[in-house]
Every structure is written in C-alpha cells, then in structure tokens.
Design a protein around this motif. Sequence first.
Motif, PDB file in Angstrom:
ATOM      1  N   TYR A 176       5.429 -16.372   5.468  1.00 19.19           N
ATOM      2  CA  TYR A 176       5.740 -14.909   5.196  1.00 19.19           C
ATOM      3  C   TYR A 176       5.053 -14.219   6.516  1.00 19.19           C
ATOM      4  O   TYR A 176       3.788 -14.236   6.609  1.00 19.19           O
ATOM      5  CB  TYR A 176       5.532 -14.480   3.960  1.00 19.19           C
ATOM      6  CG  TYR A 176       6.342 -15.440   2.887  1.00 19.19           C
ATOM      7  CD1 TYR A 176       7.307 -15.119   2.699  1.00 19.19           C
ATOM      8  CD2 TYR A 176       5.491 -16.189   2.104  1.00 19.19           C
ATOM      9  CE1 TYR A 176       8.208 -15.653   1.716  1.00 19.19           C
ATOM     10  CE2 TYR A 176       6.292 -16.917   1.225  1.00 19.19           C
ATOM     11  CZ  TYR A 176       7.864 -16.766   1.128  1.00 19.19           C
ATOM     12  OH  TYR A 176       8.370 -17.321   0.102  1.00 19.19           O
ATOM     13  N   VAL A 177       5.818 -13.481   6.951  1.00 19.28           N
ATOM     14  CA  VAL A 177       5.490 -12.590   8.233  1.00 19.28           C
ATOM     15  C   VAL A 177       5.715 -11.238   7.908  1.00 19.28           C
ATOM     16  O   VAL A 177       6.701 -10.710   7.551  1.00 19.28           O
ATOM     17  CB  VAL A 177       6.001 -13.178   9.571  1.00 19.28           C
ATOM     18  CG1 VAL A 177       5.443 -12.366  10.674  1.00 19.28           C
ATOM     19  CG2 VAL A 177       5.685 -14.677   9.834  1.00 19.28           C
ATOM     20  N   ARG A 178       4.420 -10.545   7.892  1.00 19.35           N
ATOM     21  CA  ARG A 178       4.499  -8.943   7.395  1.00 19.35           C
ATOM     22  C   ARG A 178       5.284  -8.230   8.577  1.00 19.35           C
ATOM     23  O   ARG A 178       6.096  -7.288   8.287  1.00 19.35           O
ATOM     24  CB  ARG A 178       3.256  -8.359   7.388  1.00 19.35           C
ATOM     25  CG  ARG A 178       3.367  -6.871   7.108  1.00 19.35           C
ATOM     26  CD  ARG A 178       1.983  -6.387   6.899  1.00 19.35           C
ATOM     27  NE  ARG A 178       1.975  -4.931   6.963  1.00 19.35           N
ATOM     28  CZ  ARG A 178       1.865  -3.900   8.082  1.00 19.35           C
ATOM     29  NH1 ARG A 178       1.942  -4.789   9.078  1.00 19.35           N
ATOM     30  NH2 ARG A 178       1.924  -2.863   8.150  1.00 19.35           N
ATOM     31  N   TRP A 180       5.767  -7.756  13.219  1.00 13.98           N
ATOM     32  CA  TRP A 180       5.818  -8.653  14.535  1.00 13.98           C
ATOM     33  C   TRP A 180       5.807  -7.576  15.693  1.00 13.98           C
ATOM     34  O   TRP A 180       6.211  -6.300  15.521  1.00 13.98           O
ATOM     35  CB  TRP A 180       7.263  -9.275  14.473  1.00 13.98           C
ATOM     36  CG  TRP A 180       8.391  -8.332  14.279  1.00 13.98           C
ATOM     37  CD1 TRP A 180       9.401  -8.160  15.270  1.00 13.98           C
ATOM     38  CD2 TRP A 180       8.790  -7.506  13.505  1.00 13.98           C
ATOM     39  NE1 TRP A 180      10.504  -7.436  15.114  1.00 13.98           N
ATOM     40  CE2 TRP A 180      10.267  -6.910  13.762  1.00 13.98           C
ATOM     41  CE3 TRP A 180       8.246  -7.488  12.002  1.00 13.98           C
ATOM     42  CZ2 TRP A 180      10.682  -6.058  12.955  1.00 13.98           C
ATOM     43  CZ3 TRP A 180       9.206  -6.291  11.365  1.00 13.98           C
ATOM     44  CH2 TRP A 180      10.168  -5.765  11.721  1.00 13.98           C
ATOM     45  N   TYR A 193       6.642  -2.067   3.368  1.00 13.34           N
ATOM     46  CA  TYR A 193       6.079  -2.613   1.959  1.00 13.34           C
ATOM     47  C   TYR A 193       7.227  -2.991   1.311  1.00 13.34           C
ATOM     48  O   TYR A 193       6.783  -4.035   0.444  1.00 13.34           O
ATOM     49  CB  TYR A 193       5.490  -1.134   1.243  1.00 13.34           C
ATOM     50  CG  TYR A 193       4.322  -0.625   1.765  1.00 13.34           C
ATOM     51  CD1 TYR A 193       3.060  -1.294   1.668  1.00 13.34           C
ATOM     52  CD2 TYR A 193       4.434   0.179   3.070  1.00 13.34           C
ATOM     53  CE1 TYR A 193       1.904  -0.628   2.394  1.00 13.34           C
ATOM     54  CE2 TYR A 193       3.299   0.591   3.857  1.00 13.34           C
ATOM     55  CZ  TYR A 193       2.203   0.358   3.437  1.00 13.34           C
ATOM     56  OH  TYR A 193       0.999   0.374   4.109  1.00 13.34           O
ATOM     57  N   PRO A 195       9.540  -5.094   1.800  1.00 14.50           N
ATOM     58  CA  PRO A 195       9.682  -6.780   1.567  1.00 14.50           C
ATOM     59  C   PRO A 195       8.449  -7.556   1.241  1.00 14.50           C
ATOM     60  O   PRO A 195       8.523  -8.831   1.057  1.00 14.50           O
ATOM     61  CB  PRO A 195      10.236  -7.000   3.467  1.00 14.50           C
ATOM     62  CG  PRO A 195      10.557  -5.762   3.800  1.00 14.50           C
ATOM     63  CD  PRO A 195       9.673  -4.670   3.063  1.00 14.50           C
ATOM     64  N   VAL A 199       6.454 -11.419  -1.776  1.00 14.47           N
ATOM     65  CA  VAL A 199       5.366 -12.200  -1.402  1.00 14.47           C
ATOM     66  C   VAL A 199       4.002 -11.946  -2.122  1.00 14.47           C
ATOM     67  O   VAL A 199       3.300 -13.086  -2.831  1.00 14.47           O
ATOM     68  CB  VAL A 199       4.881 -11.872   0.141  1.00 14.47           C
ATOM     69  CG1 VAL A 199       3.849 -12.976   0.714  1.00 14.47           C
ATOM     70  CG2 VAL A 199       6.320 -12.045   1.010  1.00 14.47           C
TER      71      VAL A 199
ATOM     72  N   TYR B  57       8.286   2.456  -1.389  1.00  7.97           N
ATOM     73  CA  TYR B  57       8.181   1.358  -0.855  1.00  7.97           C
ATOM     74  C   TYR B  57       9.444   0.623  -0.515  1.00  7.97           C
ATOM     75  O   TYR B  57       9.594  -0.485  -0.351  1.00  7.97           O
ATOM     76  CB  TYR B  57       7.427   0.393  -1.772  1.00  7.97           C
ATOM     77  CG  TYR B  57       5.964   0.842  -2.237  1.00  7.97           C
ATOM     78  CD1 TYR B  57       5.049   1.373  -1.388  1.00  7.97           C
ATOM     79  CD2 TYR B  57       5.937   1.119  -3.519  1.00  7.97           C
ATOM     80  CE1 TYR B  57       3.544   1.942  -1.389  1.00  7.97           C
ATOM     81  CE2 TYR B  57       4.317   1.949  -3.983  1.00  7.97           C
ATOM     82  CZ  TYR B  57       3.670   2.138  -2.801  1.00  7.97           C
ATOM     83  OH  TYR B  57       2.152   2.447  -3.218  1.00  7.97           O
ATOM     84  N   ARG B  93      15.129 -11.072  -2.982  1.00 14.34           N
ATOM     85  CA  ARG B  93      14.214 -10.987  -2.237  1.00 14.34           C
ATOM     86  C   ARG B  93      13.481  -9.364  -2.090  1.00 14.34           C
ATOM     87  O   ARG B  93      12.360  -9.485  -2.143  1.00 14.34           O
ATOM     88  CB  ARG B  93      14.929 -10.764  -0.826  1.00 14.34           C
ATOM     89  CG  ARG B  93      13.814 -10.999   0.506  1.00 14.34           C
ATOM     90  CD  ARG B  93      12.876 -11.992   0.387  1.00 14.34           C
ATOM     91  NE  ARG B  93      12.003 -12.005   1.672  1.00 14.34           N
ATOM     92  CZ  ARG B  93      10.965 -11.323   1.855  1.00 14.34           C
ATOM     93  NH1 ARG B  93      10.587 -10.700   0.597  1.00 14.34           N
ATOM     94  NH2 ARG B  93      10.202 -11.601   2.598  1.00 14.34           N
ATOM     95  N   TRP B 180      12.699 -11.193  12.318  1.00 11.82           N
ATOM     96  CA  TRP B 180      11.948 -12.195  12.915  1.00 11.82           C
ATOM     97  C   TRP B 180      11.950 -13.217  11.661  1.00 11.82           C
ATOM     98  O   TRP B 180      12.094 -13.123  10.458  1.00 11.82           O
ATOM     99  CB  TRP B 180      10.778 -11.653  13.141  1.00 11.82           C
ATOM    100  CG  TRP B 180       9.912 -11.408  12.046  1.00 11.82           C
ATOM    101  CD1 TRP B 180       8.606 -11.758  11.745  1.00 11.82           C
ATOM    102  CD2 TRP B 180      10.065 -10.112  11.290  1.00 11.82           C
ATOM    103  NE1 TRP B 180       8.203 -11.216  10.347  1.00 11.82           N
ATOM    104  CE2 TRP B 180       8.962 -10.199  10.209  1.00 11.82           C
ATOM    105  CE3 TRP B 180      11.110  -8.978  11.046  1.00 11.82           C
ATOM    106  CZ2 TRP B 180       8.916  -9.053   9.175  1.00 11.82           C
ATOM    107  CZ3 TRP B 180      11.082  -8.064  10.145  1.00 11.82           C
ATOM    108  CH2 TRP B 180       9.897  -8.306   9.111  1.00 11.82           C
ATOM    109  N   GLY B 182      10.344 -15.449   9.189  1.00 11.88           N
ATOM    110  CA  GLY B 182       9.262 -15.293   8.101  1.00 11.88           C
ATOM    111  C   GLY B 182       9.643 -13.771   7.371  1.00 11.88           C
ATOM    112  O   GLY B 182       8.863 -13.449   6.612  1.00 11.88           O
ATOM    113  N   ILE B 189      18.747  -5.281   2.766  1.00 10.20           N
ATOM    114  CA  ILE B 189      17.822  -4.511   2.023  1.00 10.20           C
ATOM    115  C   ILE B 189      17.575  -3.096   2.968  1.00 10.20           C
ATOM    116  O   ILE B 189      17.533  -3.355   4.269  1.00 10.20           O
ATOM    117  CB  ILE B 189      16.388  -5.089   1.662  1.00 10.20           C
ATOM    118  CG1 ILE B 189      15.954  -5.826   2.909  1.00 10.20           C
ATOM    119  CG2 ILE B 189      16.996  -6.023   0.558  1.00 10.20           C
ATOM    120  CD1 ILE B 189      14.577  -6.334   2.617  1.00 10.20           C
TER     121      ILE B 189
END
Lengths: 368, 368
Positions: A176-178, A180, A193, A195, A199, B57, B93, B180, B182, B189
Amino acid sequence: MPETIDKSNQQAPKFGSVFTDHMLRMEYDGERGGWQQPEITKMENISLHPAARVLHYATTLFEGMKAFRGVDGKIRLFRPLLNLQRLNQSAERACLPKVNKHDLLRHIEKLIRLDENFIPFTKEGSLYIRPTLIGTDAQIGVGVPNRALLFVILSPTASYFDSGSKPLRLMADPNYVRAWIGGAGDRKIGSNYGPTIYVQAKAQMYGCQQALWLYGEDEQITEAGTMAIFAHFINDKGERELRTAPLNGLILPSITRRSILELSREWNEFNVVEDKFTMSDLIRLRQENRLLELFGAGTACLISPVSEIFYRNRIIRLPTKDHPNPLYSRFYKSLNDIYYGRVNHPWGYEVGVADYSIDFDVEAASIL
Amino acid sequence: MPETIDKSNQQAPKFGSVFTDHMLRMEYDGERGGWQQPEITKMENISLHPAARVLHYATTLFEGMKAFRGVDGKIRLFRPLLNLQRLNQSAERACLPKVNKHDLLRHIEKLIRLDENFIPFTKEGSLYIRPTLIGTDAQIGVGVPNRALLFVILSPTASYFDSGSKPLRLMADPNYVRAWIGGAGDRKIGSNYGPTIYVQAKAQMYGCQQALWLYGEDEQITEAGTMAIFAHFINDKGERELRTAPLNGLILPSITRRSILELSREWNEFNVVEDKFTMSDLIRLRQENRLLELFGAGTACLISPVSEIFYRNRIIRLPTKDHPNPLYSRFYKSLNDIYYGRVNHPWGYEVGVADYSIDFDVEAASIL
C-alpha cells in the motif's frame, strides 16, 4: 441537532466525537465577489445540494489545530498561522479559494472564546480545532469550484489513540502506497485520507494503531497514518542522529515535525537530518543495537513512541521504551511546556489578546 | 430548493448542471441493522453533520450511467449491473457498505420512470444517472464509517464537452501523475478526482479539454480525465491493432472500454491488445504514418476522437479525423444503436420491464 457534551463533564471523550455549541461558517461565491461575511452560529447541520462537488469529487481540505488551557489560565494555540498558511497551500492544489489567514485566525479566536468552557481543565486535554473547506457548487462535471464553504468546528479531546500514551504498533505493508511523486501527497486534502481508511482498518486487524507508509523499491519510511515519523539512532560515524523523511512531495509538511526539527537544531546536541530512511536501515540499526527510538509526531497525536512494527508477517520490536532518557519524552515535555504556558515561548499564541470589542450574543445567528 | 429544468425544454443543457424533480435516498446505519428502506423524495438538499466523514476524509464514491429514449419509445440503460458491481468494488476500497445491486437497480428504474419526461427526445440526448455513496458519521477521527448515505440524482444531458463532437486536444504533462501501483486508482472514488481538477484547469489554460495521464519513466499513456484511451494503428507486423492500457490498477475499469474490447473481439477484424502504450510509441507511429486514430471512451463523454496532444510545449497533431472510415465512429454507431434501441442487443437493458405495481405518488415523501 448535533450531539454536544455536558460542559460540567471535564473528562474529555474519544477523539473527534463530540463538539462544542458553536461553529464558524464563511461562504465563498465567485459570482458575489468571493468570500462573504463570516458567521458564528450554533453547531448545526450543513445543507448541501446533492450535486455539491465535495460529495462527488472529494473537493475538500482541512486543518487540525489545538487550543490549550494554560497553567496560568490563559488559552493558547500553537503556531496557528502555520496551519492557516498550509490551509492556503492545500486550497491552491484543490482549486478552492484561499483565505486571509490573519482574518480567519481572528474569527477562530472569537469562536474559541465563545466556547472556551469546553476546553478541558485536565493536564493533557485540549480543544481540537478543525477548519474545513469544501466545494459546494451543484455541478457534477469535473471542474473548478465557484462556490465553497469554510467552516470551523471544535472538539474537546484527551488522547488521539484509545491506547492513551502507551507505545504504538504500526503496520508497514509495502503493498500500500499513500502518495507518489507527481501526486498531491504534500497537501492536507481529503483525497489523501479517503484511500487510507482501508489500510488503517487492515492495520487494526493486526493489532496496529496506524499504517507506517513505505515508498519505492527501497521501502523508504515516509510517514504514519496521522503522524510524521522520526528515528533516533547512532549513525555510521558513531554519532547520535535524529532523522525524518524530507519534504519531497511525499509527506505532509507537519507543523509538529517542523517544530521538532527547529527545537533540535536550537539544542544542537545531535545530528538532525531530513533524508531517506528505509526499512532495511531500520532493521540493520536495530540488529546492531544502534536504534534508540522511533516516534511519531502530529497535532492530533502529539508525540507517540513506537515500540513495534508489523512487517512481512513478523513483529519487529523496537527499543524506544528502553531508553532511560528518551528524546521523544523530551520533545513531548518541551512542546507541552509551550502548549500549557509553563514557559513563555513565541510559538505559544495567546487567544484573544487582540481587542475584540464584540457582543457575544450566543443566540444570534451571526455575531461577527 | 435545487434548480430543475422546465420539462417543456427538450434542449438538454450543459453536462451535470440541472437535475430532475426527484432523487433516490437510502441510509445505512451499522447500529440499526445496516441498510434502511430506500426512499424516493423530491430533489432536495442533503443535511450533514459538519463532522460527517465525507466532508473531511473524502469518504465518497460514485457511478455514472445513462438512460436513453429509444427510437421505439422504450427507455434503456446500458449494462447497468456492471456499474453497480463496480460501485460495490469501490465501496470495498472506501470502507463503505456494499449494496444489493439487483435491488438498487430496481429502485433506480423506479426513479427513472417517475422522471422519465426529463429524458431528452433528441437523437443524442440522455439522462445521466449519478449514484453516490458517502460516509456520514459525525466523527473526525480517521476511521471506518458506520453510517452512510446512498443517493441517486438524474441530470438530462446532451454532450459532455462544450466542444460538442469536435475532436479533442489533450494535455500530456509527465509532471502530474493520476494514480500509482499500491494506490486506489482503479476504483471510482472521489479521491481519484479531487487532485485532478487542478491539472484539468491547467489543461484548459492550454486550450485542452482534458489531461492525458502518463505513468512511469517510459510515459505510459494510461487514461484521460474522464475517459479510457484507445490507439488504432498499424503494428510492427504491418497489421491493424487497437490498443488500450491494461487493467493493472492504474486505470478505472471503464464499462465503455470493456464494451469496445468485447465488440472488437466479436468483429475479429484487427488485433485487440490490452498492454502498455507509451508517448514514444505514439510519436514513432505517427512519424512513420502508422498511427490511424486516438480516441477516448466513457459513459459521460461516449466516444471522443482526439486530434491533438499538447506535450512538452508543443502540439502533436494526430490523423484521427483524416481516416476515411474511422473505428471510433464505428464504435460510436454500434454503441448508439444499442443505446437507442436501433438494434436488439443484450447490453441494452430496458427500464421497467419487471412488474412495478406501485403507486407513483409524486408528492409523497417516500413512495417505495
């Protein structure tokens, strides 16, 4: 009618779940000259057209600040203009209108004064302040908002985590990548926030309080759910070093992070580095007994020691709580002394010192 | 009272700016057994607590569908269950509750029947259908919503772009990255749209209708603002090829994209490839006179030929409109024949064929 708390109850409740009696509202209308007069109203629901942009395209940004009841009885904010400057940076990226930050601060101070009885009298309590700016045009084409609403709500609070001041366990999952490079991860906009909730929920399944966000093939530690992350360790030269991720677009420019860096540089007792710090750095330093502490820092969570990381199906135990004289508690104390007025410091901003010769008619719809 | 249009005015207005008389609402409350009874109400504002998660959020997702008035007078949707299946994928998600897609479709059909006079009688008009699902708990801690609201609004529409069916100019700027690996770029959304508005505004400054999103150092063409992107060209074997980006997490799983791929495979006249297609591929093919067409596809914008790309401060002209018998117009015709019932096809879903023995009392607050 939104829920409020009994003012006589000075036990502050779970973070962000109860609110004070009043709110600040200011509308923006591009066709009526921009920002309209701000109003302080009773805390009440917001009425939005079902096509309002915020409901569809996440046209929203927010800030988080706190008001503290000092040991001298004075009420203080912490570097509030930095928050409002960041609000304007977020607004630019979200295509929402910027505010006059001095004017907005003055109005927020009036709101705090009006509801100041809600500020906990406890030693660690505070009043969390949430300015929010949303796009409100009734237009479901993807485009730049011409109408917006800024509102500010207040929530008395004790500790951000249910665990109180117990050390945290974070989940580090490279899947999981917040944020980029080329995105908007450095702005405090709602899209950063939404997505993460999934996680965060996964982290909680593993008994972790938050996600520790990794980036890139080298698994750089960037930040945690609602905190900047600092590592305190003995570097390859045998010197003490405090390191945190750089402001390269991947992390939020946290004001607590900045304050910790500024305090550290003022103390001038150890190396202070804003640079990459990877999972393999962390693991190597720990194996070589050179890792001293890992801790998070943010307005909501203050300074939170991290004692465990859940990573690739195992738990990495960190020695953060073993240090006899840890940095994290020194930062905590230094910042708390400013928050609660135990020291006189320019970062402590006293509320209502300016002349507000205004009639606080709490029943009036608008009192500004 | 939200704006509605005069039903006698059958000229459909600018995309997404006017709405029909009614809306569908369904509340979710985790503490009252989950989804509550759906209601069809007058089109009216939504009342939200100022701490509602969606406002802070970006806890929101949506779908886009269209109802068409067929040449036979029947009203049709296009593969609506695929949209509602995607809605549930987005919900997963976003940590929002999933719906029963068959039940929801039945309720949407009732709403459409009630407001069917708003469906344009024009040859290219339609009724845009916007199901939206938002998190509504009054809780400003970042966490999983326990309350939500699903609502569906309807907007009569002609063409998505102001330019009508004129070919598009897109801005390809490698400095901005939409999604991206991840992240959550493959879900519909709100968070995938908020940060794009800034880039969209920049595109418009350069006379472009939308951004063409690139990914990675090799500048893969992924999708455009609200469209999947297809390239039609002569490949290295000298054969005709239709290529679009793969479903690898970076693009939205567009239903129009899927339908074009399925039609193409049924026709079996050219190679159909879901794989990487880079800016340098595009430029090389064009230089060698092997690029035939570039076009976008999506529910809102239908099939839109692309004639120019603004890239690294120059305009790349594409031969899309020079092709005597272009694929894009063949897809457009094929899909339109299904939309408007000129052919009988399983993708054309006739509204209200199920037995709805219900009293359409338009004044009642709830009629379901």
